[in-house]
Write a protein that holds these residues in place. Structure first.
Motif, PDB file in Angstrom:
ATOM      1  N   LYS A 289      31.487 -25.274 -34.897  1.00  0.00           N
ATOM      2  CA  LYS A 289      31.746 -25.704 -36.358  1.00  0.00           C
ATOM      3  C   LYS A 289      30.844 -24.539 -37.282  1.00  0.00           C
ATOM      4  O   LYS A 289      31.260 -24.447 -38.430  1.00  0.00           O
ATOM      5  N   TYR A 290      29.839 -23.825 -36.539  1.00  0.00           N
ATOM      6  CA  TYR A 290      29.325 -22.607 -37.062  1.00  0.00           C
ATOM      7  C   TYR A 290      29.994 -21.355 -36.695  1.00  0.00           C
ATOM      8  O   TYR A 290      29.315 -20.299 -37.283  1.00  0.00           O
ATOM      9  N   ASP A 291      30.973 -21.409 -36.066  1.00  0.00           N
ATOM     10  CA  ASP A 291      31.800 -20.113 -35.690  1.00  0.00           C
ATOM     11  C   ASP A 291      30.760 -19.368 -34.636  1.00  0.00           C
ATOM     12  O   ASP A 291      30.702 -18.361 -34.910  1.00  0.00           O
ATOM     13  N   LEU A 292      29.992 -20.318 -33.889  1.00  0.00           N
ATOM     14  CA  LEU A 292      29.247 -19.643 -32.822  1.00  0.00           C
ATOM     15  C   LEU A 292      29.569 -20.103 -31.289  1.00  0.00           C
ATOM     16  O   LEU A 292      30.045 -21.304 -31.202  1.00  0.00           O
ATOM     17  N   ASN A 293      29.157 -19.146 -30.524  1.00  0.00           N
ATOM     18  CA  ASN A 293      29.396 -19.693 -29.096  1.00  0.00           C
ATOM     19  C   ASN A 293      28.354 -20.882 -28.829  1.00  0.00           C
ATOM     20  O   ASN A 293      27.452 -20.930 -29.487  1.00  0.00           O
ATOM     21  N   PRO A 294      28.805 -21.609 -27.679  1.00  0.00           N
ATOM     22  CA  PRO A 294      28.007 -22.951 -27.366  1.00  0.00           C
ATOM     23  C   PRO A 294      26.364 -22.173 -27.013  1.00  0.00           C
ATOM     24  O   PRO A 294      26.256 -21.217 -26.519  1.00  0.00           O
ATOM     25  N   ALA A 295      25.490 -23.043 -27.308  1.00  0.00           N
ATOM     26  CA  ALA A 295      24.142 -22.890 -26.900  1.00  0.00           C
ATOM     27  C   ALA A 295      23.811 -23.410 -25.586  1.00  0.00           C
ATOM     28  O   ALA A 295      23.914 -24.693 -25.699  1.00  0.00           O
ATOM     29  N   GLN A 340      22.303 -19.161 -33.213  1.00  0.00           N
ATOM     30  CA  GLN A 340      22.459 -20.261 -32.668  1.00  0.00           C
ATOM     31  C   GLN A 340      21.528 -21.166 -32.414  1.00  0.00           C
ATOM     32  O   GLN A 340      21.429 -22.237 -32.366  1.00  0.00           O
ATOM     33  N   LEU A 341      20.043 -20.700 -32.475  1.00  0.00           N
ATOM     34  CA  LEU A 341      18.759 -21.337 -32.615  1.00  0.00           C
ATOM     35  C   LEU A 341      18.864 -22.234 -33.714  1.00  0.00           C
ATOM     36  O   LEU A 341      18.840 -23.575 -33.765  1.00  0.00           O
ATOM     37  N   LYS A 342      18.900 -21.691 -34.999  1.00  0.00           N
ATOM     38  CA  LYS A 342      19.137 -22.606 -36.265  1.00  0.00           C
ATOM     39  C   LYS A 342      20.349 -23.452 -36.390  1.00  0.00           C
ATOM     40  O   LYS A 342      19.975 -24.538 -36.655  1.00  0.00           O
ATOM     41  N   ALA A 343      21.410 -23.137 -35.904  1.00  0.00           N
ATOM     42  CA  ALA A 343      22.700 -23.910 -35.875  1.00  0.00           C
ATOM     43  C   ALA A 343      22.460 -25.263 -34.769  1.00  0.00           C
ATOM     44  O   ALA A 343      22.657 -26.237 -35.164  1.00  0.00           O
TER      45      ALA A 343
END
Length: 562
Positions: A289-295, A340-343
């Motif tokens: 939902k943040y358009d980021l790869n999984p952490a 990624q950390l913030k998300a």
């Protein structure tokens, strides 16, 4: 009332629907004095008033309260304000001389805590030139935040955990010499680390030996823990020597190892919130939902990763310090990771994730070449600082052979040159470092600014350090005004540097002020006995005070003699 507010207040009499802040945001500074000290553009009003900007400027000027200005004129679509130079200048000089230490102070922070994660060298490795940027940028930001009334908390998040320690222990077991390590801990351990990495391709068993030693360390094996504590203690001693040279102190040295027992809570929280998903056996958090790869927070074998540790670190710091801002002064290549950390923190429901800010900076190369600890082509920061001090000492011997405290000044100039060379550049820019360029006494360098301050102090000594209290401080000449305008912009520069986390704004300001003063010094007979002598000396004193303050914000000393 500062000059910008004075201009905005005058304009508000003609624009009652606009707030002072909105007007201030529209004000511009003309490039030349012939167009005044502030200019107000009227383009944005054309659509609303259905008139040409030139006509609007002409009409507004009739309604403006011009009291306290030399003149206010309409120039095409602009309204140009010329300040009352003598009175405004005297007010600025009086304010600086009354309390030079606090001049430029602001209360943006109301004493709120700001954690600053900076420097963070790895144990058992030398501090390289690559660590300079995080250290000095973080330190300058801390100084600037304090100046605007935040409470900075500087954290040296030491790299004191991870598989590299297993490799180092394996190397020590194979080739280690206890006496050699005791004699020169960092360089000796560094040789072992480079050797095991260099030979790992031919000897894959070395990598396995490293993994085994790290497993022992994680399991609390007595010998592994002993070696780890020894390597850590010796490394910190060496780091402290460099920090002392840079005059950088920390409030915490809690490194990666400190968070070993704090990661289970993170995994438990993720599980409880049904956020921990399995992908090929590994534990991940979906950030689509943040358009980021999984952490990834857990490997398939159950072990944790940097992400797990940094989540635990962020949560601990919020609980410990209740920060209003949490800054991470880390290279630009880690920008995606911090997103990624913030998300991930936001996904966990921690709204304070918005208070976390990555402060990225560009790469530093040395004479055009990238540095790497693993490959062994690393330049030690301590050696560069020593060499810079030596170069400064040589130049001082040529320029002022009778200087009483030459060694101390060489230390302040040599170290200051390295720090200033970094901080005058916008932090996101990459820097190619050349020592000879940094330590020059001419050009855009730290020694140039320090020399301007020392020159000002020399003038004041020649004048007998007169008492300036109660003196008439009015000056009307153009070159005085150029300096006074810069002095009046100090607080605004500090504010922008704090908001943008950009020390280069202070560095560029210090260079501009030093250049303006040197020009003034070259063209003006400052010590001639006339009715403006004390006002000129007040200007010299104010320049000295503000240059010293600006350099201090950057973490650079200002010697009184060079």
């Amino acid at each position: 009332m500062d000059e910008k507010t004075q201009v905005a207040t005058a304009l508000q009499t003609a624009l009652p629907d606009m707030s002072i802040e909105d007007i201030k945001n529209k004000l511009e500074r003309p490039k030349t004095n012939k167009n005044g000290d502030y200019a107000f553009p009227t383009f944005f009003l054309a659509k609303e008033l259905h008139k040409a900007p030139q006509m609007i400027a002409g009409e507004l000027i009739e309604k403006i309260d011009q009291t306290g200005f030399e003149k206010v004129v309409a120039a095409g679509p602009y309204i140009n304000f010329f300040l009352d130079k003598a009175n405004v200048g005297a007010g600025i000089l009086k304010e600086i001389l009354a309390d030079p230490e606090h001049y430029g102070n602001l209360d943006l922070g109301h004493q709120a805590n700001v954690t600053i994660d900076m420097s963070s060298p790895n144990i058992a490795k030398p501090m390289s030139m690559g660590h300079l940027r995080s250290t000095v940028i973080g330190n300058a930001i801390a100084n600037i935040m304090k100046k605007v009334n935040y409470n900075p908390i500087k954290i040296d998040h030491l790299g004191d955990w991870g598989t590299q320690f297993g490799k180092l222990m394996a190397a020590y077991e194979m080739w280690g010499d206890e006496e050699a390590v005791k004699a020169d801990p960092i360089n000796t351990l560094q040789k072992y680390y480079v050797k095991i990495n260099t030979e790992a391709d031919e000897h894959p068993e070395y990598a396995e030996a490293g993994r085994e030693w790290f497993r022992k360390l994680e399991d609390g094996d007595e010998e592994a823990v002993r070696l780890w504590k020894w390597f850590r203690a010796e490394s910190l001693k060496r780091f402290m020597k460099v920090y002392d040279m840079l005059d950088v102190q920390f409030d915490s040295y809690n490194g990666e190892a400190f968070y070993n027992d704090k990661m289970d809570e993170i995994l438990q929280l993720l599980n409880d919130k049904h956020l921990l998903q399995k992908s090929r056996g590994a534990g991940i958090v979906d950030l689509s939902k943040y358009d980021l790869n999984p952490a990834m927070v857990q490997k398939s074998d159950g072990s944790t990763l940097y992400m797990t540790r940094d989540l635990a670190t962020a949560l601990f710091r919020k609980r410990m310090y209740g920060f209003e801002q949490s800054l991470y002064v880390v290279g630009a290549e880690q920008s995606y990771y911090f997103q990624q950390l913030k998300a991930t923190l936001a996904t966990m429901g921690f709204t304070w994730s918005k208070q976390i800010h990555h402060i990225p900076f560009g790469l530093m190369t040395l004479n055009g070449k990238k540095m790497s600890t693993r490959k062994g082509n690393v330049v030690q920061l301590e050696e560069v600082l020593d060499e810079s001090i030596k170069l400064a000492r040589q130049q001082i011997a040529e320029k002022n052979p009778d200087l009483a405290n030459a060694d101390q000044v060489a230390q302040e100039v040599g170290v200051g040159a390295i720090v200033f060379h970094d901080l005058k550049n916008e932090r996101t820019n990459s820097i190619n470092f050349k020592l000879e360029d940094a330590v020059k006494f001419e050009g855009e360098t730290g020694p140039y600014v320090q020399y301007a301050h020392a020159r000002a102090e020399s003038l004041l000594r020649k004048a007998g350090n007169p008492d300036l209290a109660g003196a008439d401080l009015k000056l009307n000449d153009e070159e005085s005004w150029n300096i006074i305008k810069l002095l009046g912009q100090y607080q605004e520069t500090i504010k922008r540097a704090a908001v943008k986390y950009d020390p280069s704004l202070i560095g560029k300001y210090a260079l501009s002020l030093a250049k303006a003063f040197n020009q003034y010094y070259a063209h003006t007979r400052i010590l001639v006995d006339d009715d403006q002598k004390l006002a000129r000396l007040a200007l010299v004193q104010a320049v000295s005070d503000v240059l010293k303050s600006a350099l201090a914000l950057l973490g650079v000393k200002a010697p009184d003699e060079m």
